[in-house]
Write a protein that holds these residues in place. Structure first.
Motif, PDB file in Angstrom:
ATOM      1  N   VAL A 187     -14.318  13.437  -2.988  1.00  0.00           N
ATOM      2  CA  VAL A 187     -14.234  12.064  -2.473  1.00  0.00           C
ATOM      3  C   VAL A 187     -13.067  11.360  -3.168  1.00  0.00           C
ATOM      4  O   VAL A 187     -12.949  11.426  -4.402  1.00  0.00           O
ATOM      5  CB  VAL A 187     -15.534  11.279  -2.770  1.00  0.00           C
ATOM      6  N   SER A 188     -12.202  10.700  -2.381  1.00  0.00           N
ATOM      7  CA  SER A 188     -11.083   9.927  -2.960  1.00  0.00           C
ATOM      8  C   SER A 188     -11.192   8.487  -2.485  1.00  0.00           C
ATOM      9  O   SER A 188     -11.345   8.228  -1.290  1.00  0.00           O
ATOM     10  CB  SER A 188      -9.731  10.457  -2.482  1.00  0.00           C
ATOM     11  N   VAL A 189     -11.063   7.572  -3.427  1.00  0.00           N
ATOM     12  CA  VAL A 189     -11.237   6.146  -3.116  1.00  0.00           C
ATOM     13  C   VAL A 189     -10.163   5.357  -3.876  1.00  0.00           C
ATOM     14  O   VAL A 189      -9.763   5.744  -4.976  1.00  0.00           O
ATOM     15  CB  VAL A 189     -12.661   5.694  -3.561  1.00  0.00           C
ATOM     16  N   SER A 190      -9.706   4.247  -3.282  1.00  0.00           N
ATOM     17  CA  SER A 190      -8.806   3.354  -4.029  1.00  0.00           C
ATOM     18  C   SER A 190      -9.282   1.917  -3.879  1.00  0.00           C
ATOM     19  O   SER A 190      -9.993   1.584  -2.926  1.00  0.00           O
ATOM     20  CB  SER A 190      -7.366   3.495  -3.530  1.00  0.00           C
ATOM     21  N   ALA A 191      -8.895   1.083  -4.825  1.00  0.00           N
ATOM     22  CA  ALA A 191      -9.279  -0.346  -4.773  1.00  0.00           C
ATOM     23  C   ALA A 191      -8.172  -1.180  -5.408  1.00  0.00           C
ATOM     24  O   ALA A 191      -7.521  -0.732  -6.356  1.00  0.00           O
ATOM     25  CB  ALA A 191     -10.604  -0.571  -5.509  1.00  0.00           C
ATOM     26  N   PRO A 192      -7.985  -2.398  -4.886  1.00  0.00           N
ATOM     27  CA  PRO A 192      -6.899  -3.230  -5.417  1.00  0.00           C
ATOM     28  C   PRO A 192      -7.280  -3.945  -6.709  1.00  0.00           C
ATOM     29  O   PRO A 192      -8.455  -4.018  -7.054  1.00  0.00           O
ATOM     30  CB  PRO A 192      -6.720  -4.269  -4.297  1.00  0.00           C
ATOM     31  N   CYS A 203     -13.764   1.241  -7.668  1.00  0.00           N
ATOM     32  CA  CYS A 203     -13.405   2.628  -7.299  1.00  0.00           C
ATOM     33  C   CYS A 203     -14.549   3.577  -7.634  1.00  0.00           C
ATOM     34  O   CYS A 203     -14.942   4.417  -6.823  1.00  0.00           O
ATOM     35  CB  CYS A 203     -12.194   3.095  -8.114  1.00  0.00           C
ATOM     36  N   LEU A 204     -15.050   3.439  -8.851  1.00  0.00           N
ATOM     37  CA  LEU A 204     -16.112   4.321  -9.326  1.00  0.00           C
ATOM     38  C   LEU A 204     -17.362   4.174  -8.451  1.00  0.00           C
ATOM     39  O   LEU A 204     -17.940   5.165  -7.990  1.00  0.00           O
ATOM     40  CB  LEU A 204     -16.424   3.957 -10.789  1.00  0.00           C
ATOM     41  N   ALA A 205     -17.750   2.931  -8.192  1.00  0.00           N
ATOM     42  CA  ALA A 205     -18.947   2.696  -7.368  1.00  0.00           C
ATOM     43  C   ALA A 205     -18.719   3.232  -5.959  1.00  0.00           C
ATOM     44  O   ALA A 205     -19.599   3.886  -5.386  1.00  0.00           O
ATOM     45  CB  ALA A 205     -19.266   1.198  -7.327  1.00  0.00           C
ATOM     46  N   GLY A 206     -17.542   2.964  -5.397  1.00  0.00           N
ATOM     47  CA  GLY A 206     -17.246   3.419  -4.026  1.00  0.00           C
ATOM     48  C   GLY A 206     -17.329   4.931  -3.931  1.00  0.00           C
ATOM     49  O   GLY A 206     -17.934   5.491  -3.002  1.00  0.00           O
ATOM     50  N   ALA A 207     -16.742   5.623  -4.916  1.00  0.00           N
ATOM     51  CA  ALA A 207     -16.704   7.088  -4.855  1.00  0.00           C
ATOM     52  C   ALA A 207     -18.101   7.674  -5.089  1.00  0.00           C
ATOM     53  O   ALA A 207     -18.517   8.609  -4.394  1.00  0.00           O
ATOM     54  CB  ALA A 207     -15.716   7.615  -5.889  1.00  0.00           C
ATOM     55  N   LEU A 208     -18.846   7.125  -6.047  1.00  0.00           N
ATOM     56  CA  LEU A 208     -20.183   7.677  -6.319  1.00  0.00           C
ATOM     57  C   LEU A 208     -21.128   7.433  -5.149  1.00  0.00           C
ATOM     58  O   LEU A 208     -21.905   8.313  -4.760  1.00  0.00           O
ATOM     59  CB  LEU A 208     -20.761   7.074  -7.614  1.00  0.00           C
ATOM     60  N   GLU A 233     -11.033   1.264  -0.307  1.00  0.00           N
ATOM     61  CA  GLU A 233     -10.800   2.115   0.862  1.00  0.00           C
ATOM     62  C   GLU A 233     -11.041   3.575   0.506  1.00  0.00           C
ATOM     63  O   GLU A 233     -10.765   4.008  -0.613  1.00  0.00           O
ATOM     64  CB  GLU A 233      -9.365   1.961   1.358  1.00  0.00           C
ATOM     65  N   LEU A 234     -11.510   4.294   1.534  1.00  0.00           N
ATOM     66  CA  LEU A 234     -11.666   5.736   1.394  1.00  0.00           C
ATOM     67  C   LEU A 234     -10.314   6.348   1.676  1.00  0.00           C
ATOM     68  O   LEU A 234      -9.678   6.011   2.683  1.00  0.00           O
ATOM     69  CB  LEU A 234     -12.681   6.181   2.441  1.00  0.00           C
ATOM     70  N   GLU A 235      -9.842   7.202   0.786  1.00  0.00           N
ATOM     71  CA  GLU A 235      -8.551   7.859   1.025  1.00  0.00           C
ATOM     72  C   GLU A 235      -8.841   9.163   1.748  1.00  0.00           C
ATOM     73  O   GLU A 235      -9.646   9.961   1.303  1.00  0.00           O
ATOM     74  CB  GLU A 235      -7.840   8.137  -0.306  1.00  0.00           C
ATOM     75  N   MET A 236      -8.180   9.361   2.862  1.00  0.00           N
ATOM     76  CA  MET A 236      -8.490  10.551   3.686  1.00  0.00           C
ATOM     77  C   MET A 236      -7.785  11.789   3.102  1.00  0.00           C
ATOM     78  O   MET A 236      -6.709  11.711   2.602  1.00  0.00           O
ATOM     79  CB  MET A 236      -8.034  10.336   5.127  1.00  0.00           C
TER      80      MET A 236
END
Ligand SMILES: Nc1ncnc2c1ncn2[C@@H]1O[C@H](COP(=O)(O)OP(=O)(O)OP(=O)(O)O)[C@@H](O)[C@H]1O
Ligand SMILES: C[C@@](O)(CCO)CC(=O)[O-]
Length: 408
Positions: A10-15, A174-179, A405-408
């Motif tokens: 899983v790859s995620v980014s956040a501003p 980021c951490l919360a989104g990815a987990l 955002e989820l990085e594709m």
């Protein structure tokens, strides 16, 4: 993404975030406006096959941390986290606000001391990152039955840590989104074969709430404006005592983010303003009211700008916004929170008819220069050159863009 070994990635980014309006006045009950910053943090979580006991490999180069955490003892010490006193039932990852934060954090601390006897000697940014990871991992996975596996976690960031641009909230989001996404894939394996979907509003609510708990680890009693801005992006409005309000605006304001390279302490500046107010109550309260008006009027302009107005109106709106940025800065300067370096930066911007304001606590830190779309490239380049020659750090970026955002 699922690989041949049945392991997910899983790859995620956040501003990050900056405060656009309402610095200092927010302390006195006025409205503050935060916006997402074009600079982002990113995380990749990969499930991996390991020969022995399951472990988590953590790579956090921004804080110089490389760590291997054994999972079996983590499960034993930290899974099944407790609910707040007075709440009945069983804790689940869907209700992070009902987690007994202090008790769970105390267990995380005890576990870290047991696992790493030298834990207290680590730099505080490493301690906070490790605490945050274990708190969130065990909080989210510890209330489910999904089978855990070894994982490799890498995190990077374009943000400077500890500079008032929300690196801690960006990290936590980021951490919360990815987990949470990893959990969702593991709980619904069929979804792994469908095209990846971005985060739904209810998922963002959960991400922001988990990130808020993490912000509590870093900051004690944060307002919640940072986690909300980094999760939802765009613009977030906040008033003390009420929940931050996300304004769903489509904005892409170009700015130069200028690091004055003068370090400052937020608390000392807040105390300085309090002293000024004590001696000049009525005058300072009028300034606070003016700052509030600036924040409200600027919000109306941002709403107009996000509505896709015709170009002529856009120019006028940018001009009005620029006027408000200048006014906002001068009001803050009258509270004694500017700095000669910030005034130098402003002077360079004003020589090119560009508006500039400090952002955050002031006394140094960052300034922001608004670049309306009609600004000639040559003006931006010469300004950047002059700022760099004078020893400032300059980043050209945007504010008001997407949140997590989820990085594709
Ligand atoms: N990329 C990252 N990797 C690991 N940890 C990070 C990362 N970014 C931030 N952190 C964590 O966040 C902490 C920074 O929080 P701090 O509040 O001091 O700075 P900030 O969030 O940049 O500033 P502000 O809250 O004033 O906007 C670090 O000490 C570290 O624990
Ligand atoms: C100066 C201040 O208003 C913003 C600092 O980023 C302090 C605060 O709101 O806690």
């Amino acid at each position: 993404m699922l690989n041949g070994d049945n392991c997910y990635t899983v790859s995620v980014s956040a501003p990050g975030k900056v405060i656009l309006h309402g610095e200092h006045s927010v302390v006195y009950g006025k409205t503050a406006i935060a916006v997402s910053l074009g600079l982002r943090s990113s995380i990749v979580i990969k499930e991996v096959k390991t020969a022995g006991e399951p472990v988590v490999y953590i790579h956090l180069p921004c804080v110089g941390l490389q760590e291997t955490i054994p999972l079996n003892p983590t499960v034993k010490a930290l899974f099944n986290p407790p609910l707040c006193a007075g709440v009945t039932g069983k804790f689940t990852w869907k209700i992070p606000g009902k987690l007994d934060h202090d008790c769970h954090l105390r267990k995380v601390n005890e576990f870290l001391h047991m696992m790493k006897p030298n834990f207290d000697e680590l730099p505080s940014n490493q301690k906070n990152s490790l605490r945050s990871f274990l708190y969130m991992y065990s909080g989210i996975f510890g209330s489910t039955n999904v089978q855990i596996k070894s994982m490799d976690i890498s995190m990077g960031s374009e943000l400077t840590i500890g500079a008032g641009t929300g690196s801690s909230a960006s990290f936590a989001v980021c951490l919360a989104g990815a987990l949470l996404r990893l959990l969702s894939l593991k709980a619904h394996p069929a979804a792994a074969f469908e095209p990846p979907q971005g985060f739904e509003p209810h998922e963002r609510e959960a991400i922001s709430a988990w990130a808020y708990n993490c912000e509590r680890i870093m900051h004690g009693a944060p307002s919640g404006i940072d986690n909300e801005t980094c999760t939802f992006g765009s613009v977030v409005s906040f008033k003390k005592g009420s929940k931050p309000r996300h304004l769903d605006l489509r904005l892409n304001l170009r700015v130069l983010l200028v690091d004055s390279r003068v370090s400052r302490e937020t608390h000392a500046l807040v105390v300085k303003v309090a002293g000024l107010r004590q001696r000049n109550m009525a005058a300072v309260d009028h300034i606070m009211d003016a700052l509030d008006d600036v924040a409200h009027t600027a919000t109306q302009i941002l709403e107009k700008l996000s509505g896709g107005k015709c170009p002529a109106d856009t120019d006028a709106d940018y001009q009005h916004l620029a006027e408000l940025w200048d006014m906002n800065h001068c009001l803050l300067a009258s509270l004694g929170v500017s700095h000669p370096a910030l005034e130098t930066i402003r002077g360079f911007a004003r020589a090119r008819s560009l508006a500039c304001k400090l952002t955050g606590a002031g006394g140094g830190g960052y300034a922001m220069i608004l670049i309306p779309p009609s600004t000639p490239r040559t003006a931006v380049d010469s300004l950047t050159g002059q700022l760099l020659e004078n020893g400032f750090r300059v980043t050209e970026t945007c504010v008001g863009g997407p949140g997590v955002e989820l990085e594709m």
